[in-house]
Write a protein that holds these residues in place. Structure first.
Motif, PDB file in Angstrom:
ATOM      1  N   ALA A  18       0.789  -1.244   0.000  1.00 39.25           N
ATOM      2  CA  ALA A  18       0.000   0.000   0.000  1.00 39.25           C
ATOM      3  C   ALA A  18       0.817   1.288   0.000  1.00 39.25           C
ATOM      4  O   ALA A  18       0.258   2.357  -0.233  1.00 39.25           O
ATOM      5  CB  ALA A  18      -0.971  -0.003   1.177  1.00 39.25           C
ATOM      6  N   ALA A  19       2.126   1.203   0.222  1.00 40.51           N
ATOM      7  CA  ALA A  19       2.909   2.450   0.283  1.00 40.51           C
ATOM      8  C   ALA A  19       2.735   3.277  -0.996  1.00 40.51           C
ATOM      9  O   ALA A  19       2.699   4.509  -0.954  1.00 40.51           O
ATOM     10  CB  ALA A  19       4.382   2.139   0.526  1.00 40.51           C
ATOM     11  N   GLY A  20       2.573   2.589  -2.120  1.00 38.56           N
ATOM     12  CA  GLY A  20       2.408   3.285  -3.401  1.00 38.56           C
ATOM     13  C   GLY A  20       1.068   3.993  -3.531  1.00 38.56           C
ATOM     14  O   GLY A  20       0.839   4.718  -4.507  1.00 38.56           O
ATOM     15  N   PHE A  21       0.166   3.781  -2.567  1.00 37.53           N
ATOM     16  CA  PHE A  21      -1.129   4.465  -2.581  1.00 37.53           C
ATOM     17  C   PHE A  21      -1.082   5.731  -1.715  1.00 37.53           C
ATOM     18  O   PHE A  21      -2.109   6.334  -1.433  1.00 37.53           O
ATOM     19  CB  PHE A  21      -2.245   3.544  -2.088  1.00 37.53           C
ATOM     20  N   TYR A  22       0.109   6.051  -1.245  1.00 37.99           N
ATOM     21  CA  TYR A  22       0.326   7.260  -0.441  1.00 37.99           C
ATOM     22  C   TYR A  22       1.358   8.109  -1.165  1.00 37.99           C
ATOM     23  O   TYR A  22       2.177   7.590  -1.924  1.00 37.99           O
ATOM     24  CB  TYR A  22       0.889   6.893   0.939  1.00 37.99           C
ATOM     25  N   SER A  23       1.350   9.417  -0.906  1.00 32.84           N
ATOM     26  CA  SER A  23       2.489  10.211  -1.383  1.00 32.84           C
ATOM     27  C   SER A  23       3.350  10.641  -0.206  1.00 32.84           C
ATOM     28  O   SER A  23       4.483  11.078  -0.399  1.00 32.84           O
ATOM     29  CB  SER A  23       2.042  11.419  -2.206  1.00 32.84           C
ATOM     30  N   THR A  24       2.818  10.496   1.016  1.00 33.14           N
ATOM     31  CA  THR A  24       3.622  10.819   2.201  1.00 33.14           C
ATOM     32  C   THR A  24       4.599   9.679   2.459  1.00 33.14           C
ATOM     33  O   THR A  24       4.176   8.523   2.626  1.00 33.14           O
ATOM     34  CB  THR A  24       2.716  10.992   3.439  1.00 33.14           C
ATOM     35  N   GLU A  25       5.879  10.038   2.456  1.00 33.13           N
ATOM     36  CA  GLU A  25       6.946   9.058   2.692  1.00 33.13           C
ATOM     37  C   GLU A  25       6.701   8.352   4.022  1.00 33.13           C
ATOM     38  O   GLU A  25       6.410   9.016   5.029  1.00 33.13           O
ATOM     39  CB  GLU A  25       8.283   9.823   2.726  1.00 33.13           C
ATOM     40  N   GLY A  26       6.781   7.028   4.030  1.00 29.18           N
ATOM     41  CA  GLY A  26       6.690   6.293   5.301  1.00 29.18           C
ATOM     42  C   GLY A  26       5.282   5.843   5.663  1.00 29.18           C
ATOM     43  O   GLY A  26       5.124   5.011   6.544  1.00 29.18           O
ATOM     44  N   LEU A  27       4.270   6.363   4.978  1.00 30.14           N
ATOM     45  CA  LEU A  27       2.907   5.903   5.303  1.00 30.14           C
ATOM     46  C   LEU A  27       2.550   4.675   4.466  1.00 30.14           C
ATOM     47  O   LEU A  27       2.985   4.542   3.320  1.00 30.14           O
ATOM     48  CB  LEU A  27       1.877   7.007   5.049  1.00 30.14           C
ATOM     49  N   GLY A  28       1.752   3.816   5.068  1.00 32.95           N
ATOM     50  CA  GLY A  28       1.270   2.635   4.345  1.00 32.95           C
ATOM     51  C   GLY A  28       2.284   1.518   4.217  1.00 32.95           C
ATOM     52  O   GLY A  28       2.015   0.507   3.560  1.00 32.95           O
ATOM     53  N   THR A  29       3.446   1.664   4.859  1.00 25.86           N
ATOM     54  CA  THR A  29       4.502   0.666   4.649  1.00 25.86           C
ATOM     55  C   THR A  29       4.152  -0.697   5.253  1.00 25.86           C
ATOM     56  O   THR A  29       4.730  -1.706   4.860  1.00 25.86           O
ATOM     57  CB  THR A  29       5.851   1.141   5.243  1.00 25.86           C
ATOM     58  N   ASN A  30       3.216  -0.701   6.225  1.00 25.13           N
ATOM     59  CA  ASN A  30       2.807  -1.997   6.792  1.00 25.13           C
ATOM     60  C   ASN A  30       1.392  -2.378   6.320  1.00 25.13           C
ATOM     61  O   ASN A  30       0.691  -3.139   6.972  1.00 25.13           O
ATOM     62  CB  ASN A  30       2.880  -1.975   8.322  1.00 25.13           C
ATOM     63  N   GLN A  31       0.978  -1.795   5.194  1.00 24.69           N
ATOM     64  CA  GLN A  31      -0.372  -2.078   4.690  1.00 24.69           C
ATOM     65  C   GLN A  31      -0.324  -2.684   3.285  1.00 24.69           C
ATOM     66  O   GLN A  31       0.627  -2.458   2.542  1.00 24.69           O
ATOM     67  CB  GLN A  31      -1.190  -0.772   4.631  1.00 24.69           C
ATOM     68  N   ILE A  32      -1.371  -3.423   2.983  1.00 24.78           N
ATOM     69  CA  ILE A  32      -1.540  -3.918   1.606  1.00 24.78           C
ATOM     70  C   ILE A  32      -2.951  -3.541   1.145  1.00 24.78           C
ATOM     71  O   ILE A  32      -3.816  -3.236   1.972  1.00 24.78           O
ATOM     72  CB  ILE A  32      -1.386  -5.454   1.498  1.00 24.78           C
ATOM     73  N   ARG A  33      -3.146  -3.540  -0.174  1.00 29.01           N
ATOM     74  CA  ARG A  33      -4.507  -3.396  -0.697  1.00 29.01           C
ATOM     75  C   ARG A  33      -4.936  -4.732  -1.270  1.00 29.01           C
ATOM     76  O   ARG A  33      -4.182  -5.376  -1.998  1.00 29.01           O
ATOM     77  CB  ARG A  33      -4.566  -2.347  -1.801  1.00 29.01           C
ATOM     78  N   ILE A  34      -6.156  -5.128  -0.900  1.00 25.77           N
ATOM     79  CA  ILE A  34      -6.726  -6.363  -1.448  1.00 25.77           C
ATOM     80  C   ILE A  34      -7.931  -5.992  -2.319  1.00 25.77           C
ATOM     81  O   ILE A  34      -8.786  -5.202  -1.907  1.00 25.77           O
ATOM     82  CB  ILE A  34      -7.172  -7.314  -0.309  1.00 25.77           C
ATOM     83  N   ALA A  35      -7.980  -6.556  -3.520  1.00 23.98           N
ATOM     84  CA  ALA A  35      -9.145  -6.367  -4.395  1.00 23.98           C
ATOM     85  C   ALA A  35     -10.004  -7.616  -4.268  1.00 23.98           C
ATOM     86  O   ALA A  35      -9.506  -8.720  -4.499  1.00 23.98           O
ATOM     87  CB  ALA A  35      -8.688  -6.176  -5.838  1.00 23.98           C
ATOM     88  N   TYR A  36     -11.289  -7.431  -3.861  1.00 23.59           N
ATOM     89  CA  TYR A  36     -12.114  -8.642  -3.718  1.00 23.59           C
ATOM     90  C   TYR A  36     -12.875  -8.918  -5.016  1.00 23.59           C
ATOM     91  O   TYR A  36     -14.095  -8.883  -5.084  1.00 23.59           O
ATOM     92  CB  TYR A  36     -13.014  -8.622  -2.481  1.00 23.59           C
ATOM     93  N   VAL A  37     -12.065  -9.226  -6.022  1.00 25.59           N
ATOM     94  CA  VAL A  37     -12.612  -9.482  -7.349  1.00 25.59           C
ATOM     95  C   VAL A  37     -12.654 -10.983  -7.665  1.00 25.59           C
ATOM     96  O   VAL A  37     -12.943 -11.367  -8.783  1.00 25.59           O
ATOM     97  CB  VAL A  37     -11.782  -8.744  -8.428  1.00 25.59           C
ATOM     98  N   LEU A  38     -12.336 -11.799  -6.670  1.00 28.09           N
ATOM     99  CA  LEU A  38     -12.387 -13.258  -6.885  1.00 28.09           C
ATOM    100  C   LEU A  38     -13.625 -13.836  -6.197  1.00 28.09           C
ATOM    101  O   LEU A  38     -14.210 -13.206  -5.315  1.00 28.09           O
ATOM    102  CB  LEU A  38     -11.125 -13.911  -6.304  1.00 28.09           C
ATOM    103  N   ASN A  39     -13.975 -15.064  -6.555  1.00 34.79           N
ATOM    104  CA  ASN A  39     -15.164 -15.661  -5.945  1.00 34.79           C
ATOM    105  C   ASN A  39     -14.894 -15.995  -4.468  1.00 34.79           C
ATOM    106  O   ASN A  39     -13.743 -16.008  -4.025  1.00 34.79           O
ATOM    107  CB  ASN A  39     -15.627 -16.902  -6.733  1.00 34.79           C
TER     108      ASN A  39
END
Ligand code: PLP
Length: 396
Positions: A355-376
């Protein structure tokens, strides 16, 4: 040796796609990879759209008008009227995906060095489009603890400088699933009017709203006509990501006239895809009812399973089909790569977007992921099982 531009060097990699080579390697080793990284739905494209392409009798696959075909734009305007968004074909420019709509909009309203305020975390490619346009994102931080609600309006006002040209929201939000209330839109409307800014709303997930809530578009707000710009796309609405069709919608004639110049420079949006997009507008409501029911079930399954894992935080999305998950790891980038390179559970693993790439603030989101619930649901349950096992094995 000729050199690459500074802009080129600053262009970020997409966090959604940068681990693809590792996923491909895993597949070559015979490991099954569940793709939770990308918003590519497995939902069927409406047959009516596919048939329109199959059955047409074009003999010369020609350019269309730069702003998109007249019949398609008329039909898009009709669609908006059903959503209480009162626009006409003249207010619409058809683009090659919502992606091009974003690029043309940035190019039409901002110069290099200008600033745009965006609630963070935000759709990762806003970073890329801003870098490409030489503009600076000024993030206003929304937090997982508050379910990513919009920060207080004063927080926005504090960030406005003489260089600020626009506020950009994604509604409902990718990657948070946050849905802005009518009151929040009204507050944003008041700020952009007071400071004479544009309000851009990326509404590509407009239909994907859950729990009996409803979507309120910036173009439903009276008095915002000169400020509001909508970014739209057929990609998710009709599960037509490969069509590459979107549009810009604005009642501001100068914005449309300027975007048209960008559109003329790239000649026209794809012809076959406009045929498919136009036909897709006749998709019956029951298609959406079924799709929404499916996404709600997937969301509830995914969130329910994730909440069973100790040490993990997740905010319940109210729309779109993504969620941000905070993990008990230091570096989600490393963890995501490790999942593909070094881990499997009975020869299966998952691909997630750090998820860090979903932030522009350096250091934010480094322990996060994004999950897309596009699977069954079955695949989602299995994916969370893999995540749980991976977390208990991962030591870095
Ligand atoms: C929020 C948001 N905006 C825009 C886009 C671009 O979509 P497309 O170019 O496929 O229309 C996406 C794609 O995932 C998105 O999630």
């Amino acid at each position: 040796m000729p050199t690459i531009s500074n802009k080129g060097q600053q262009m970020p990699q997409s966090p959604i796609r940068k681990l693809v080579p590792f996923a491909e390697d895993a597949k070559k080793r015979g490991v099954k990879v569940f793709h939770l990284n990308i918003g590519q739905p497995d939902i069927k494209t409406p047959q009516i759209a596919l048939d329109a392409v199959k059955n047409n009798t074009i003999e010369v696959l020609s350019y269309s008008r730069s702003e998109g075909s007249e019949t398609y734009r008329e039909k898009i305007a009709n669609y908006y009227r059903t959503k209480n968004i009162l626009v006409s074909a003249q207010d619409i420019i058809v683009t090659t995906g919502g992606s091009e709509a974003l690029l043309f909009t940035f190019g039409s309203i901002m110069d290099a060095g200008d600033e745009i305020i965006i609630p963070e975390p935000f759709y990762a490619n806003y970073n890329g489009f801003s870098a490409a346009s030489g503009i600076t994102i000024v993030p206003v931080i929304s937090k997982i603890e508050n379910n990513f609600a919009l920060p207080a309006i004063e927080e926005f006002e504090k960030l406005i400088t003489p260089k600020t040209k626009a506020i950009l929201i994604c509604n409902p939000g990718n990657p948070t699933g946050y849905l802005y209330t009518k009151e929040e839109i009204e507050k944003l409307a008041a700020i952009v009017k007071k400071h004479d800014l544009f309000l851009i709303a990326d509404e590509v997930y407009r239909e994907f709203v859950y729990d009996g809530l409803s979507h309120y578009s910036i173009l439903q707000k009276e008095g915002l006509e000169q400020h509001a710009i909508i970014i739209d796309s057929v990609s998710k609405r009709y599960s037509m990501c490969g069509a590459r069709i979107g549009c810009i919608v604005s009642k501001n004639n100068a914005v449309i006239a300027t975007a048209l110049k960008f559109a003329q420079a790239r000649l026209s949006p794809p012809t076959y895809a406009q045929i498919a997009g136009e036909a897709a507008l006749d998709t019956p409501q029951r298609y959406f009812d079924e799709v929404i029911t499916e996404y709600v079930a997937r969301r509830d399954t995914l969130i329910g399973e994730l909440q069973k894992i100790k040490g993990l935080t997740v905010a319940k999305p109210k729309g779109a089909f993504y969620c941000i998950v905070e993990l008990p790891v230091k570096n989600a980038d490393h963890f995501a790569q490790w999942l593909l390179e070094d881990f499997n559970l009975n020869n299966e693993t998952i691909m997630v977007a750090p998820a860090a790439g979903f932030y522009s603030t350096e250091g934010l989101g480094t322990n996060q992921i994004r999950i897309a619930y596009v699977l069954n649901k079955t695949d989602l349950i299995r994916s969370v099982e893999i995540l749980k096992e991976a977390l208990s094995t991962y030591t870095a």
